[in-house]
Write an enzyme that holds these catalytic residues in place. Sequence first.
Site, mmCIF file in Angstrom:
data_model
loop_
_atom_site.group_PDB
_atom_site.id
_atom_site.type_symbol
_atom_site.label_atom_id
_atom_site.label_comp_id
_atom_site.label_asym_id
_atom_site.label_seq_id
_atom_site.Cartn_x
_atom_site.Cartn_y
_atom_site.Cartn_z
ATOM 1 N N SER A 87 0.785 -1.233 0.000
ATOM 2 C CA SER A 87 0.000 0.000 0.000
ATOM 3 C C SER A 87 0.813 1.277 0.000
ATOM 4 C CB SER A 87 -0.946 0.005 1.198
ATOM 5 O OG SER A 87 -2.056 -0.818 0.939
ATOM 6 N N PHE A 151 -12.163 -13.576 -1.702
ATOM 7 C CA PHE A 151 -10.854 -13.015 -2.040
ATOM 8 C C PHE A 151 -9.850 -13.296 -0.930
ATOM 9 C CE2 PHE A 151 -7.543 -9.888 -2.506
ATOM 10 C CZ PHE A 151 -7.380 -9.779 -3.874
ATOM 11 N N TYR A 192 -10.389 2.159 5.850
ATOM 12 C CA TYR A 192 -9.354 1.889 4.857
ATOM 13 C C TYR A 192 -9.902 0.944 3.796
ATOM 14 C CZ TYR A 192 -4.580 1.133 3.184
ATOM 15 O OH TYR A 192 -3.439 1.084 2.419
ATOM 16 N N SER A 193 -9.821 1.352 2.549
ATOM 17 C CA SER A 193 -10.386 0.548 1.467
ATOM 18 C C SER A 193 -9.430 0.495 0.286
ATOM 19 C CB SER A 193 -11.729 1.134 1.008
ATOM 20 O OG SER A 193 -12.205 0.450 -0.136
ATOM 21 N N ASN A 194 -8.968 -0.687 -0.038
ATOM 22 C CA ASN A 194 -8.129 -0.840 -1.224
ATOM 23 C C ASN A 194 -8.891 -0.545 -2.504
ATOM 24 O OD1 ASN A 194 -5.445 -1.696 -0.238
ATOM 25 N ND2 ASN A 194 -6.612 -3.340 0.701
ATOM 26 N N GLY A 339 2.848 -0.508 4.060
ATOM 27 C CA GLY A 339 2.353 -1.370 2.994
ATOM 28 C C GLY A 339 2.517 -2.825 3.334
#
Length: 381
Positions: A87, A151, A192-194, A339
Site C-alpha cells: 500500500s 478473495f 481503509y479501502s483498497n 504497505g
Amino acid sequence: MAKCGARTAATMGLVVAALTVSFTTPARASVTHPQTQAAMDAAVKAGVPGVTGQVTEKYSIWTGMSGVGNLTTKVPRSPVDRYRIGSTTKTFVATVLLQLEAEGKLSLNDTLDKWLPGVVQGNGNDGKQITVRQVLDHTSGIFSYTSDPVFLENGFTEKFLQHRYDTYTPAQLVGIAMSHAPLFAPGAGWSYSNTDYVLAGMVVEKVTGRSYGSEIDRRILKPLGLYATSVPTTASSMPLPSSRAYSKLSLQPTPAGKTYDVTELNPSEAGSAGAMISDSDDLNKFFSALLGGRLLPAAQLKEMKTTVPVGAPYPFNGYGLGLMRTDLPCGGSVWGHAGGIQGSVTQAVTTADGGHSFSFNFNGDWAGDSQAVTNAEYCPK
C-alpha cells in the site's frame, strides 16, 4: 496492499536465528543507530525472517539489516534488496492525482461518476455521491475488496498456492467491492479501502489516457532517478537483487504454522492499491522529495497533509490524501505510508520537512512490530 479486518500485517510467529549486519557510509562510519538496529533484531527474534532498512539524513546514510533473505540458504538480507511495497503504492498514486489537480485537469471535488460513469453502483453504492477526495482519504464508505471472504480465502490462505498467478482487471476488483453494500454514507466515516485506490488508478487513466503506472514513471520515477522502483502489471517474478518473501498463509497465523515462500505472485491482485516494487533508498528519496515540496505545489501538499482521524487497530493517527501521519511517543510526527502484501511488510516515513527519512521491510507478514522499529529511529532513548 494493506489487508484489513480478518488479519493484521504482523502477529506472533516463527522464531528465526538472527544474523545482524550493519552498513554505514564511509563519511560517517563512526555514527550508528543502535536502538534502530536493536529493534530490527527484535523483529527477527519475534519471527520475521529478515529486515532491511535505510535512514537518510541531510549529511548521512545508514543502513541496518538483520536476519536472512532466504530461509533455505541463510543468505542475509541485502542493503539494496528490492521488495514489494504494497500500500505504499497509494502515496505515488495520490501524488499523481494531486499533480493533475494542480494542472487543472481535475478537481478533488469531482464525483467518481464524472470520470468513471456507472462503475460505482449497485447495493447502495453510488458514484454520483462520492468525490475524488473521499476516495483518496478513505472516507468514501466503499467496501474494500480485500475483505471479501472469497478473495481473502484465495489470497491469504493455502488457496493462494492455487491462485497466485491469477490475473485481475481493475473492473473485476471494483466488481467484488460492488457486491457489498457501502460501510457508511460518503463522508460520514473513515475506513481503509483498497477499492478506493483501484478507483483512483482508474481515474488517472481516464484523465490522462495513460495507465497509472505510466504516469508514475514519467512524473515521479524518472524525474527523481528512482531506478530500483517499478510498477508491474501482471509479471509475477521479482527483479534482482531481492530476497525471498514468506507467509504462514493463514487468516490466524501461529508460530507453529508452516512457512511458505510466496515471492512469486501476480500483482494485478493489488493494482494501483499496492502493486509497486522499490527499495529503501528509493523510498527515502521519494518521501523526502514529496514532503520537501519538490513534487507538489504548496497548495496540493497542504491538501495531502490534511488528515482525518483514524481509530484502532491502526498504528497511525491521521490519514490525508494517500499519506499517513504517525504521532511519535517522544513528540512530533512522521509522515509516510505503510504497505503489506503477501510475504512483505513495508514502512516508509519522513519528517515534516523531508529531512530525516527511514524506510524498511520485513520479508515475512506474520510477526514483528514495525512501529517499534520506527519509534526506535525517531525516539532513541
